[in-house]
Design a protein around this motif. Structure first.
Motif, PDB file in Angstrom:
ATOM      1  N   CYS A  15       2.914  -0.734  -9.959  1.00 37.30           N
ATOM      2  CA  CYS A  15       2.552  -0.872  -8.431  1.00 37.30           C
ATOM      3  C   CYS A  15       0.774  -1.672  -8.699  1.00 37.30           C
ATOM      4  CB  CYS A  15       1.440   1.477  -8.193  1.00 37.30           C
ATOM      5  SG  CYS A  15       3.525   2.171  -7.953  1.00 37.30           S
ATOM      6  N   LEU A  18       2.551  -4.573  -7.541  1.00 39.89           N
ATOM      7  CA  LEU A  18       2.990  -4.937  -5.747  1.00 39.89           C
ATOM      8  C   LEU A  18       1.996  -5.006  -5.257  1.00 39.89           C
ATOM      9  CD1 LEU A  18       5.701  -2.053  -5.707  1.00 39.89           C
ATOM     10  CD2 LEU A  18       5.848  -4.073  -5.385  1.00 39.89           C
ATOM     11  N   VAL A  19       0.673  -4.501  -5.027  1.00 36.30           N
ATOM     12  CA  VAL A  19      -0.695  -4.298  -4.242  1.00 36.30           C
ATOM     13  C   VAL A  19      -0.947  -5.749  -4.868  1.00 36.30           C
ATOM     14  CG1 VAL A  19      -2.620  -3.510  -3.490  1.00 36.30           C
ATOM     15  CG2 VAL A  19      -0.818  -1.825  -4.367  1.00 36.30           C
ATOM     16  N   PHE A  21       0.826  -8.600  -5.211  1.00 42.25           N
ATOM     17  CA  PHE A  21       1.774  -9.179  -4.264  1.00 42.25           C
ATOM     18  C   PHE A  21       1.411  -9.414  -2.587  1.00 42.25           C
ATOM     19  CE2 PHE A  21       6.520 -10.206  -3.282  1.00 42.25           C
ATOM     20  CZ  PHE A  21       6.487 -11.067  -3.388  1.00 42.25           C
ATOM     21  N   MET A  22       0.928  -8.252  -2.005  1.00 48.02           N
ATOM     22  CA  MET A  22       0.454  -7.361  -1.233  1.00 48.02           C
ATOM     23  C   MET A  22      -0.439  -9.326  -0.506  1.00 48.02           C
ATOM     24  SD  MET A  22       0.060  -3.935  -0.457  1.00 48.02           S
ATOM     25  CE  MET A  22      -0.210  -4.101   1.245  1.00 48.02           C
ATOM     26  N   THR A 113      -8.532  -6.139  -0.356  1.00 48.08           N
ATOM     27  CA  THR A 113      -7.604  -5.808   0.779  1.00 48.08           C
ATOM     28  C   THR A 113      -8.570  -6.295   2.149  1.00 48.08           C
ATOM     29  OG1 THR A 113      -5.729  -4.969  -0.230  1.00 48.08           O
ATOM     30  CG2 THR A 113      -5.761  -4.786   1.698  1.00 48.08           C
ATOM     31  N   ILE A 214       7.216  -8.800   2.578  1.00 50.16           N
ATOM     32  CA  ILE A 214       6.690  -8.542   1.442  1.00 50.16           C
ATOM     33  C   ILE A 214       5.181  -7.694   2.263  1.00 50.16           C
ATOM     34  CG2 ILE A 214       4.981  -9.870   0.224  1.00 50.16           C
ATOM     35  CD1 ILE A 214       5.954 -12.435   0.710  1.00 50.16           C
ATOM     36  N   LEU A 215       4.711  -7.113   2.801  1.00 44.39           N
ATOM     37  CA  LEU A 215       3.642  -6.221   2.958  1.00 44.39           C
ATOM     38  C   LEU A 215       4.380  -4.923   3.315  1.00 44.39           C
ATOM     39  CD1 LEU A 215       1.425  -7.876   5.535  1.00 44.39           C
ATOM     40  CD2 LEU A 215       0.443  -6.902   3.288  1.00 44.39           C
ATOM     41  N   GLY A 218       4.444  -4.244  -0.929  1.00 39.78           N
ATOM     42  CA  GLY A 218       3.744  -4.283  -1.634  1.00 39.78           C
ATOM     43  C   GLY A 218       3.397  -2.334  -1.197  1.00 39.78           C
ATOM     44  N   TRP A 219       3.799  -1.901  -0.413  1.00 41.78           N
ATOM     45  CA  TRP A 219       2.807  -1.035   0.019  1.00 41.78           C
ATOM     46  C   TRP A 219       4.184   0.251  -0.243  1.00 41.78           C
ATOM     47  CZ3 TRP A 219       0.687  -2.524   4.883  1.00 41.78           C
ATOM     48  CH2 TRP A 219      -0.203  -1.875   5.677  1.00 41.78           C
TER      49      TRP A 219
END
Length: 408
Positions: A15, A18-19, A21-22, A113, A214-215, A218-219
């Protein structure tokens, strides 16, 4: 116990990735929705946010946000990170779901973020050095103190305010600062003239679309990781509600904008998806699939109305950051008191108090950063720099140089 901690910790690390990657998604969305001549400037800001944000969170932010025992408003556990080692091995008593190191890195991605949200709103006309100073102070001090009020066990957490993954704590915190920034900066040259509003089309819708997808991916980490374990029931529900809200937000925004403006506006579709994602983030773990769809549908309508409202207020937000992150963040936070297992008048009141508290600290905090900068080194580039593009003046290069042989 060690086996489950390993499983949970691996999920949390996935996770975290993934964040992280956001940030690529944010960068592609921002450059896609703005003009070609400012591409490098936006990419530079996004890289600065990630690198500086992580360092600041390591040095001060993590211990400001999670100070342990404190008065509920402000606390500080010290500089740097403590070693989570015990007798030469990893201290498994820190948390049953994940390790100390993983906790820091996951939360550090969230901190960065908040500043990325502001980057898009101030695009194409803010001085780079002024933005750097803002990031250092806002991510290093304001964000972690605000975060401690809920996620650090502060007064809002004791009150009963609920924000599962950050509709307010991340998105609105960035959105309030973005609102102050665009108010103090003013609109881009030519945006509002002769009593009319002029659109500045983004230079690459393919980048913008890729950024939103992508977002969305990423969520899965943003919300899925906020379960703080790999619990199969909880994580599965969160991913389902997250996806359904995003889909509903996109469809709702597309239909509303088509009805009002008689064209198929892909930027509204894209921001509708993001609005649905922001809206569900506060209560993704306490909503049913139907609740998530309703939250997303309303968020999509908010996107269309919010973008029009920002324009009518003569505020220039090139990527729609204030509407997506602030207005939909407020909506998602209030939705916890309307839909799902926590719904009720008491909870709705707690949500209102939380929204007001974060509005206060973020409006005051961001103003105290931006306004002195405006009076001293200035916030805005010169008219010539803005007209020519920030890439040439602040970076000395172009994002898309002509490599062909030039004729004499």
């Amino acid at each position: 116990m060690e086996g489950m901690l390993t499983i949970n910790n691996v999920w949390m690390m996935i996770c975290t990735a993934l964040v992280f990657f956001m940030h690529l998604g944010f960068a592609l969305l921002e450059i896609g929705l703005t003009r070609q001549k400012n591409t490098i400037n936006i990419l530079f800001k996004n890289l600065f946010i990630i690198t500086t944000g992580l360092l600041l969170y390591c040095l001060v932010g993590f211990n400001l946000m999670y100070p342990g025992e404190f008065n509920g408003f402000f606390g500080f556990a010290g500089f740097g990170l403590d070693s989570p080692m015990l007798n030469g091995g990893l201290d498994l008593s820190y948390n049953e779901g994940y390790s100390y190191w993983t906790d820091f890195l996951f939360q550090g991605m969230f901190a960065a973020t908040a500043a990325t949200i502001v980057s898009g709103a101030v695009a194409e006309r803010m001085k780079l050095q002024s933005f750097f100073i803002f990031v250092i102070l806002y991510v290093g001090i304001v964000y972690p103190i605000a975060g401690s009020w809920k996620w650090g066990g502060g007064f809002l957490d004791e009150l009963g305010f609920y924000d599962f993954a950050g509709s307010t704590l991340v998105h609105s915190v960035g959105g309030w600062a973005a609102l102050v920034a665009i108010w103090l900066l003013g609109a881009r040259i030519g945006k509002f003239r002769d009593g009319k509003i002029y659109a500045f089309p983004g230079h690459n819708m393919a980048y913008a679309t890729a950024g939103v997808i992508i977002l969305w991916l990423g969520w899965f980490g943003f919300n899925g990781g906020s379960v703080l374990s790999a619990d199969p029931a909880a994580t599965s529900l969160v991913l389902v509600t997250t996806c359904l809200a995003a889909a509903a937000g996109g469809i709702s925004s597309f239909l509303f904008s088509t009805f009002l403006y008689k064209n198929y506006d892909i930027t509204m579709f894209l921001n509708g998806i993001l609005g649905g994602l922001v809206g569900i983030t506060a209560g993704a773990d306490v909503m049913s699939p139907l609740d998530a769809i309703l939250i997303g549908l309303i968020a999509g309508g908010i996107i269309v109305g919010g973008v029009a409202l920002i324009d009518r207020l003569r505020l220039d937000d090139p990527v729609g950051a204030v509407t997506v992150h602030l207005i939909c963040g407020i909506w998602g936070t209030l939705a916890v008191g309307i839909f799902g297992s926590l719904a009720g008048w008491d909870q709705f009141l707690y949500q209102l108090i939380g929204i007001g508290s974060y509005a206060a600290i973020c409006l005051v905090g961001s103003f105290l950063i931006f306004y002195p900068l405006k009076l001293s080194i200035g916030l805005r580039v010169s008219s010539r720099e803005e007209t020519d593009g920030l890439d040439i003046h602040e970076h000395g290069m172009e994002a898309y140089p002509d490599f062909g042989l030039k004729q004499p």
